[in-house]
Design a protein around this motif. Structure first.
Motif, PDB file in Angstrom:
ATOM      1  N   SER A  28       0.807  -1.173   0.024  1.00  0.00           N
ATOM      2  CA  SER A  28      -0.072  -0.044  -0.036  1.00  0.00           C
ATOM      3  C   SER A  28       0.838   1.306   0.037  1.00  0.00           C
ATOM      4  CB  SER A  28      -0.927   0.029   1.110  1.00  0.00           C
ATOM      5  OG  SER A  28       0.084  -0.227   2.317  1.00  0.00           O
ATOM      6  N   ILE A  29       0.361   2.259  -0.717  1.00  0.00           N
ATOM      7  CA  ILE A  29       0.897   3.651  -0.626  1.00  0.00           C
ATOM      8  C   ILE A  29      -0.230   4.499   0.144  1.00  0.00           C
ATOM      9  CG2 ILE A  29       1.770   5.517  -1.815  1.00  0.00           C
ATOM     10  CD1 ILE A  29       2.992   3.718  -3.721  1.00  0.00           C
ATOM     11  N   LEU A  30       0.178   5.494   0.857  1.00  0.00           N
ATOM     12  CA  LEU A  30      -0.601   6.523   1.776  1.00  0.00           C
ATOM     13  C   LEU A  30      -0.512   7.602   1.385  1.00  0.00           C
ATOM     14  CD1 LEU A  30      -2.912   7.095   3.700  1.00  0.00           C
ATOM     15  CD2 LEU A  30      -1.225   6.994   5.523  1.00  0.00           C
ATOM     16  N   LEU A  31      -1.206   8.534   0.671  1.00  0.00           N
ATOM     17  CA  LEU A  31      -1.109   9.888   0.634  1.00  0.00           C
ATOM     18  C   LEU A  31      -1.709  10.623   1.927  1.00  0.00           C
ATOM     19  CD1 LEU A  31      -1.059   8.651  -2.346  1.00  0.00           C
ATOM     20  CD2 LEU A  31      -2.057  10.643  -3.218  1.00  0.00           C
ATOM     21  N   TYR A  32      -0.963  11.347   2.661  1.00  0.00           N
ATOM     22  CA  TYR A  32      -1.424  12.062   3.835  1.00  0.00           C
ATOM     23  C   TYR A  32      -0.634  13.110   3.999  1.00  0.00           C
ATOM     24  CZ  TYR A  32      -2.946  12.985   8.696  1.00  0.00           C
ATOM     25  OH  TYR A  32      -3.660  13.820   9.600  1.00  0.00           O
ATOM     26  N   HIS A  33      -1.436  14.303   3.926  1.00  0.00           N
ATOM     27  CA  HIS A  33      -0.565  15.579   3.889  1.00  0.00           C
ATOM     28  C   HIS A  33       0.479  15.829   4.821  1.00  0.00           C
ATOM     29  CE1 HIS A  33       0.134  19.824   2.440  1.00  0.00           C
ATOM     30  NE2 HIS A  33      -0.396  20.282   3.813  1.00  0.00           N
ATOM     31  N   GLU A  34       0.229  15.425   6.000  1.00  0.00           N
ATOM     32  CA  GLU A  34       1.129  15.758   7.214  1.00  0.00           C
ATOM     33  C   GLU A  34       1.887  14.733   7.546  1.00  0.00           C
ATOM     34  OE1 GLU A  34       0.549  18.952  10.602  1.00  0.00           O
ATOM     35  OE2 GLU A  34      -1.195  17.799  10.440  1.00  0.00           O
ATOM     36  N   PRO A  35       3.420  14.838   7.697  1.00  0.00           N
ATOM     37  CA  PRO A  35       4.022  13.804   8.659  1.00  0.00           C
ATOM     38  C   PRO A  35       3.863  13.533  10.035  1.00  0.00           C
ATOM     39  CG  PRO A  35       5.392  15.740   8.162  1.00  0.00           C
ATOM     40  CD  PRO A  35       4.313  16.291   7.526  1.00  0.00           C
ATOM     41  N   LYS A  36       2.783  13.270  10.088  1.00  0.00           N
ATOM     42  CA  LYS A  36       2.091  12.913  11.431  1.00  0.00           C
ATOM     43  C   LYS A  36       1.531  11.395  11.445  1.00  0.00           C
ATOM     44  CE  LYS A  36       0.264  15.949  13.920  1.00  0.00           C
ATOM     45  NZ  LYS A  36      -0.873  17.064  14.448  1.00  0.00           N
ATOM     46  N   HIS A  37       1.390  11.088  12.773  1.00  0.00           N
ATOM     47  CA  HIS A  37       0.775   9.807  12.905  1.00  0.00           C
ATOM     48  C   HIS A  37       1.342   8.585  12.447  1.00  0.00           C
ATOM     49  CE1 HIS A  37      -2.475  12.276  14.430  1.00  0.00           C
ATOM     50  NE2 HIS A  37      -2.823  12.840  13.276  1.00  0.00           N
ATOM     51  N   ILE A  38       2.589   8.790  12.606  1.00  0.00           N
ATOM     52  CA  ILE A  38       3.518   7.696  11.892  1.00  0.00           C
ATOM     53  C   ILE A  38       3.362   6.524  12.477  1.00  0.00           C
ATOM     54  CG2 ILE A  38       6.014   7.031  11.075  1.00  0.00           C
ATOM     55  CD1 ILE A  38       4.901   9.683  10.149  1.00  0.00           C
ATOM     56  N   GLU A  39       3.244   6.085  13.546  1.00  0.00           N
ATOM     57  CA  GLU A  39       2.867   4.891  14.111  1.00  0.00           C
ATOM     58  C   GLU A  39       1.519   4.384  14.057  1.00  0.00           C
ATOM     59  OE1 GLU A  39       5.188   3.163  15.734  1.00  0.00           O
ATOM     60  OE2 GLU A  39       6.722   4.717  15.575  1.00  0.00           O
ATOM     61  N   SER A  40       0.422   5.043  13.830  1.00  0.00           N
ATOM     62  CA  SER A  40      -0.819   4.697  13.360  1.00  0.00           C
ATOM     63  C   SER A  40      -0.642   4.244  11.869  1.00  0.00           C
ATOM     64  CB  SER A  40      -1.712   5.894  13.357  1.00  0.00           C
ATOM     65  OG  SER A  40      -2.028   6.487  14.386  1.00  0.00           O
ATOM     66  N   ALA A  41       0.068   4.743  11.040  1.00  0.00           N
ATOM     67  CA  ALA A  41       0.223   4.166   9.785  1.00  0.00           C
ATOM     68  C   ALA A  41       0.973   2.802   9.564  1.00  0.00           C
ATOM     69  CB  ALA A  41       1.061   5.263   8.919  1.00  0.00           C
ATOM     70  N   ILE A  42       2.049   2.676  10.351  1.00  0.00           N
ATOM     71  CA  ILE A  42       2.609   1.465  10.495  1.00  0.00           C
ATOM     72  C   ILE A  42       1.870   0.429  11.219  1.00  0.00           C
ATOM     73  CG2 ILE A  42       4.577   0.338  11.794  1.00  0.00           C
ATOM     74  CD1 ILE A  42       6.094   3.100  11.856  1.00  0.00           C
ATOM     75  N   LYS A  43       1.201   0.664  12.164  1.00  0.00           N
ATOM     76  CA  LYS A  43       0.211  -0.256  12.872  1.00  0.00           C
ATOM     77  C   LYS A  43      -0.843  -0.763  11.764  1.00  0.00           C
ATOM     78  CE  LYS A  43      -3.055  -0.570  16.802  1.00  0.00           C
ATOM     79  NZ  LYS A  43      -3.681   0.051  17.740  1.00  0.00           N
ATOM     80  N   ALA A  44      -1.196   0.222  10.725  1.00  0.00           N
ATOM     81  CA  ALA A  44      -2.241  -0.127   9.912  1.00  0.00           C
ATOM     82  C   ALA A  44      -1.647  -0.854   8.887  1.00  0.00           C
ATOM     83  CB  ALA A  44      -2.896   1.121   9.608  1.00  0.00           C
ATOM     84  N   GLY A  45      -0.556  -1.127   8.667  1.00  0.00           N
ATOM     85  CA  GLY A  45       0.266  -2.046   7.734  1.00  0.00           C
ATOM     86  C   GLY A  45       0.761  -1.202   6.496  1.00  0.00           C
ATOM     87  N   ILE A  46       0.607   0.353   6.625  1.00  0.00           N
ATOM     88  CA  ILE A  46       1.060   0.829   5.360  1.00  0.00           C
ATOM     89  C   ILE A  46       2.507   0.673   5.267  1.00  0.00           C
ATOM     90  CG2 ILE A  46       1.261   3.390   4.570  1.00  0.00           C
ATOM     91  CD1 ILE A  46      -1.433   2.318   4.421  1.00  0.00           C
ATOM     92  N   ASP A  47       2.898   0.330   3.671  1.00  0.00           N
ATOM     93  CA  ASP A  47       4.311   0.218   3.339  1.00  0.00           C
ATOM     94  C   ASP A  47       5.081   1.501   2.953  1.00  0.00           C
ATOM     95  OD1 ASP A  47       4.355  -2.755   3.095  1.00  0.00           O
ATOM     96  OD2 ASP A  47       2.555  -2.337   1.926  1.00  0.00           O
ATOM     97  N   LEU A  48       4.278   2.421   2.300  1.00  0.00           N
ATOM     98  CA  LEU A  48       4.912   3.939   2.022  1.00  0.00           C
ATOM     99  C   LEU A  48       4.029   4.873   2.073  1.00  0.00           C
ATOM    100  CD1 LEU A  48       7.379   5.674   0.851  1.00  0.00           C
ATOM    101  CD2 LEU A  48       6.361   5.060  -1.414  1.00  0.00           C
ATOM    102  N   GLN A  49       4.498   5.962   3.350  1.00  0.00           N
ATOM    103  CA  GLN A  49       3.606   7.108   3.456  1.00  0.00           C
ATOM    104  C   GLN A  49       4.190   8.313   2.686  1.00  0.00           C
ATOM    105  OE1 GLN A  49       2.353   8.274   7.344  1.00  0.00           O
ATOM    106  NE2 GLN A  49       2.345  10.186   6.914  1.00  0.00           N
TER     107      GLN A  49
END
Length: 369
Positions: free
Chosen positions: A283-304
């Protein structure tokens, strides 16, 4: 309401900054007479009022005069920031110079202050309007074969509006086309948030060539302009707006989560709520702010892919941006199977200059892990 609050805070910060500038100018140039202080104060007040007046005028009438008046007024904010930086430098020189046998005289100090401010300001203009291509290589676990060794482009914070318009964006489109990208990802703040003449809007996107499409998630300035208005501007373009949505292209999940003003926003839930999303698929996540990094990792995102910070835009605010975003203010960051790229952006907010960064187009080569 958010625009009004944001505007009020910005005005207060600017007012304090201009007052400090007045104090610095009168002290450094030994302006001690009442008449001299009044003239200096009048000059500073005119510049301060100009940014307020030009912001109002550009909202009401978008024409050549109001645009250049706004650009000129905003430019002076950057000049004053650079003046403050040079003032700090010459103050250090005055303090430590004698101990090093480098005692500066008054003419040398004032020359350095003025010339340094001018050079720094025009250097900032170059950085703002002549973007570079920044290259990264990212490895993604179970990357589908169709995406192996493909090059994707990320752009962020273009801030189309009074300053960045058709000619600038058309140059960006040509530069991206020369890179022959598989896909283009726009990670927010495509628009500056100020109303402008956007009758030219769809033409540049019609020239953008990709194999897998153009994907866009909203940033805070896009929402200042208006959710529905942005949709209307792009309705006839080839841009796929991922406003809290997900699409899957050749086995790769592409998710766009809009910027949120809610303090209790939960990125983890926002990702998991996407219909069909699987933590076990790439998965690739488009999210404007470089925040909530741990949440993205927890959700299984590969590239933010993120932006927003402008890498501070003006020195030394890049240090502040890095502190605010816990070290994620700019660049590539990797943790286990997760990667984050924070883009410094293409456009600018406020002063049309960059002294702590250069505008950039990010090119990413996707590799299988």
């Amino acid at each position: 309401m958010m625009q009004l609050i944001f505007f009020a805070v910005s005005v207060l910060v600017l007012l304090g900054g201009y007052f400090l500038a007045w104090l610095a100018i009168t002290k450094f140039f030994n302006i001690n007479t009442f008449e001299g202080k009044i003239i200096t104060a009048s000059f500073v007040i005119i510049i301060f009022v100009s940014i307020l007046l030009s912001s109002f005028l550009i909202h009401k009438w978008d024409n050549l005069f109001t645009r250049w008046y706004y650009i000129f007024s905003a430019f002076w904010i950057g000049v004053l920031v650079n003046f403050g930086l040079m003032l700090f430098i010459v103050s250090i020189w005055k303090l430590v110079g004698p101990s090093l046998g480098l005692s500066p005289n008054a003419i040398q100090i004032k020359s350095l202050l003025i010339i340094g401010t001018i050079i720094l300001s025009f250097f900032g203009l170059f950085n703002a309007f002549v973007p570079k291509v920044k290259d990264y290589e990212v490895k993604i676990k179970d990357l589908p074969t169709a995406w192996h060794d493909k090059e994707i482009i990320q752009i962020s914070d273009v801030h189309l509006g009074p300053v960045y318009r058709k000619n600038f964006f058309s140059r960006i489109i040509k530069k991206i086309n020369n890179l022959k990208p598989e896909a283009v990802f726009i990670t927010g703040d495509l628009f500056d948030g100020m109303e402008a003449d956007f009758t030219w809007m769809n033409h540049p996107f019609s020239k953008l060539e990709t194999k897998q499409g153009i994907y866009y998630a909203f940033g805070n300035h896009d929402l200042y302009l208006g959710f529905n208005y942005v949709h209307e501007l792009l309705k006839e373009s080839s841009v796929i707006i991922l406003d809290n949505k997900m699409v899957t292209k050749d086995g790769l999940q592409l998710i766009g989560i809009n910027y949120s003003f809610n303090h209790d926003f939960n990125l983890h839930e926002a990702i998991l709520n996407q219909v069909g999303y699987s933590e076990n698929l790439p998965s690739i996540l488009l999210y404007h702010e470089p925040k909530h990094i741990e949440s993205a990792i927890k959700a299984g995102i590969d590239l933010q892919l993120s932006g927003h910070t402008h890498r501070g835009q003006l020195f030394p605010f890049n240090w502040l941006a890095n502190i605010m975003y816990k070290g994620y203010g700019y660049g590539l960051f990797e943790k286990d199977n997760f990667s984050l790229i924070t883009n410094s952006g293409l456009g600018t907010w406020g002063p049309p200059m960059r002294t702590s960064s250069r505008s950039e187009i990010v090119r990413i080569i996707l590799r299988p892990l």
